[in-house]
Scaffold this motif. Structure first.
Motif, PDB file in Angstrom:
ATOM      1  N   HIS A 100      31.756  45.199  30.864  1.00  0.00           N
ATOM      2  CA  HIS A 100      32.715  44.601  31.787  1.00  0.00           C
ATOM      3  C   HIS A 100      33.255  45.634  32.785  1.00  0.00           C
ATOM      4  O   HIS A 100      33.532  45.298  33.945  1.00  0.00           O
ATOM      5  N   GLN A 101      33.391  46.879  32.349  1.00  0.00           N
ATOM      6  CA  GLN A 101      33.889  47.923  33.244  1.00  0.00           C
ATOM      7  C   GLN A 101      32.917  48.153  34.403  1.00  0.00           C
ATOM      8  O   GLN A 101      33.320  48.290  35.556  1.00  0.00           O
ATOM      9  N   ALA A 102      31.630  48.185  34.080  1.00  0.00           N
ATOM     10  CA  ALA A 102      30.609  48.374  35.119  1.00  0.00           C
ATOM     11  C   ALA A 102      30.594  47.192  36.085  1.00  0.00           C
ATOM     12  O   ALA A 102      30.482  47.367  37.307  1.00  0.00           O
ATOM     13  N   GLU A 103      30.707  45.982  35.565  1.00  0.00           N
ATOM     14  CA  GLU A 103      30.717  44.801  36.411  1.00  0.00           C
ATOM     15  C   GLU A 103      31.927  44.795  37.343  1.00  0.00           C
ATOM     16  O   GLU A 103      31.844  44.384  38.504  1.00  0.00           O
ATOM     17  N   ALA A 104      33.062  45.293  36.845  1.00  0.00           N
ATOM     18  CA  ALA A 104      34.275  45.357  37.664  1.00  0.00           C
ATOM     19  C   ALA A 104      34.090  46.325  38.822  1.00  0.00           C
ATOM     20  O   ALA A 104      34.537  46.075  39.950  1.00  0.00           O
ATOM     21  N   ILE A 105      33.435  47.462  38.559  1.00  0.00           N
ATOM     22  CA  ILE A 105      33.175  48.450  39.610  1.00  0.00           C
ATOM     23  C   ILE A 105      32.270  47.856  40.682  1.00  0.00           C
ATOM     24  O   ILE A 105      32.460  48.073  41.880  1.00  0.00           O
ATOM     25  N   LEU A 106      31.285  47.093  40.243  1.00  0.00           N
ATOM     26  CA  LEU A 106      30.344  46.468  41.185  1.00  0.00           C
ATOM     27  C   LEU A 106      31.079  45.547  42.153  1.00  0.00           C
ATOM     28  O   LEU A 106      30.898  45.628  43.375  1.00  0.00           O
ATOM     29  N   GLN A 107      31.932  44.712  41.646  1.00  0.00           N
ATOM     30  CA  GLN A 107      32.660  43.772  42.482  1.00  0.00           C
ATOM     31  C   GLN A 107      33.713  44.467  43.336  1.00  0.00           C
ATOM     32  O   GLN A 107      33.956  44.094  44.491  1.00  0.00           O
ATOM     33  N   GLU A 108      34.320  45.514  42.780  1.00  0.00           N
ATOM     34  CA  GLU A 108      35.328  46.262  43.538  1.00  0.00           C
ATOM     35  C   GLU A 108      34.707  46.918  44.765  1.00  0.00           C
ATOM     36  O   GLU A 108      35.265  46.869  45.866  1.00  0.00           O
ATOM     37  N   THR A 109      33.538  47.525  44.589  1.00  0.00           N
ATOM     38  CA  THR A 109      32.843  48.181  45.709  1.00  0.00           C
ATOM     39  C   THR A 109      32.437  47.153  46.752  1.00  0.00           C
ATOM     40  O   THR A 109      32.564  47.392  47.961  1.00  0.00           O
TER      41      THR A 109
END
Length: 360
Positions: A100-109
């Motif tokens: 979930h942390q990686a997915e959050a970074i993807l959407q944030e970028t």
């Protein structure tokens, strides 16, 4: 991590790199990309003033060989590319974050740098059964690919998988693996084919885009001309043997030991466009043909469906339109034999016809 407003120059100065070393880096990089005389100055100015570019690196159906090649770049070093030139905000292969942390970074970028980030894609999406043959973060990869491409500045298709489909798309292609340009229709795509691409070609493309903020000049297939404008055959060090009709006929024969042309052993160099014979591999040390194996044409579309890698190409002409490797080899042998015979005849005549002696 996320991209900040620091420039490449600010980052390397903070790391203790001198102005002199920075200037040298720009000169060497411009030369390696085959740019003009003023490119080094333009590159230095861009790296001093422009903020680092956010990069999203996604993986579909692939074997990660493109990433393995990329991390071995020597000019420039991949550490300089990743840590200083770009901001690699997402790459599930090498990033510390997961789930979930990686997915959050993807959407944030995606939201923070809308229209400003580069989407680098390694591998391709399978379309059969709604894309269920490749699931990423609980969703079909093809869905995430389309979503991230929508807000990207440009897309880079790493390797034969993303560019052409590669072995995943080989017949009968049960998963319907598809090159990304068949899925992404509204964004500029730079194809960097190869299985994998050469490390310095990959970092060179990234360097050019991040430095000049635009795509390099592309050929009609979408490949950067600076690396894909010539056939491997054109700059191959075995080319003189091809022109002379000197070929390896069997593995480990005398021709192989003498470094003769590998065309008859299935080398695809005459029909393959790539920088292998100039940039080479492993820091410029060697490439497959130099190591004794013919080119398999891995940067060309459909290379996996064109028969054995050891099947000879047909219709490759040498000296004349009607000439082929067999005819040239026979012709050269005949010319040599004729030359030897002519030399012998002239020598015999000289021995028979002696110069008259002078009469006093």
């Amino acid at each position: 991590m996320s991209a900040d407003l620091e420039t490449f120059y600010e980052v390397i100065r903070r790391q203790g790199i001198t102005r002199r070393s920075f200037t040298k880096f720009c000169s060497l990089t411009a030369a390696s990309l085959g740019l003009g005389a003023g490119a080094a100055t333009e590159m230095a100015q861009a790296l001093e003033t422009k903020p680092r570019v956010p990069v999203i690196w996604m993986h579909g159906l692939e074997c990660t060989c493109c990433s393995e090649s990329f991390i071995r770049s020597a000019h420039p070093l991949v550490k300089d590319v990743i840590l200083s030139m770009i901001s690699l905000d997402y790459d599930d292969t090498i990033m510390a974050a997961a789930g979930h942390q990686a997915e959050a970074i993807l959407q944030e970028t995606r939201e923070k740098y809308k229209g400003k980030y580069i989407l680098a894609v390694e591998g391709n999406p399978p379309l059969n059964e709604g894309g269920m043959f490749c699931i990423d973060g609980g969703r079909p990869f093809v869905e995430k690919l389309k979503e991230m491409a929508e807000d990207a500045f440009a897309v880079i298709a790493w390797g034969a998988c993303a560019s052409w489909g590669c072995v995943q798309a080989a017949k009968p292609n049960p998963t319907q693996a598809t090159p990304i340009d068949k899925v992404i229709k509204n964004k500029p795509i730079i194809k960097v084919p190869g299985c994998p691409p050469i490390a310095e070609v990959m970092t060179g493309v990234v360097t050019y885009v991040t430095t000049f903020g635009k795509l390099p000049e592309l050929d009609r297939q979408g490949r950067p001309k600076m690396f894909y404008s010539q056939r491997i055959h054109d700059k191959c060090y075995r080319r003189p043997h091809f022109d002379a009709g000197q070929f390896v006929e069997e593995w480990d024969d005398e021709g192989a030991k003498k470094g003769h042309c590998l065309y008859k052993m299935g080398c695809k160099g005459p029909t393959t466009y790539n920088a292998c014979s100039t940039v080479r591999w492993n820091g410029g040390v060697s490439f497959p043909i130099q190591s004794g194996h013919g080119c398999i044409g891995c940067s060309e579309e459909g290379f996996w469906d064109k028969g054995s890698f050891y099947d000879r190409l047909t219709g490759i002409n040498v000296f004349g339109i009607e000439a082929n490797a067999d005819k040239v080899g026979a012709t050269v042998a005949g010319v040599v034999a004729a030359g030897v015979a002519a030399h012998a005849a002239v020598t015999a005549v000289k021995r028979i016809v002696k110069k008259p002696e002078n009469v006093g």
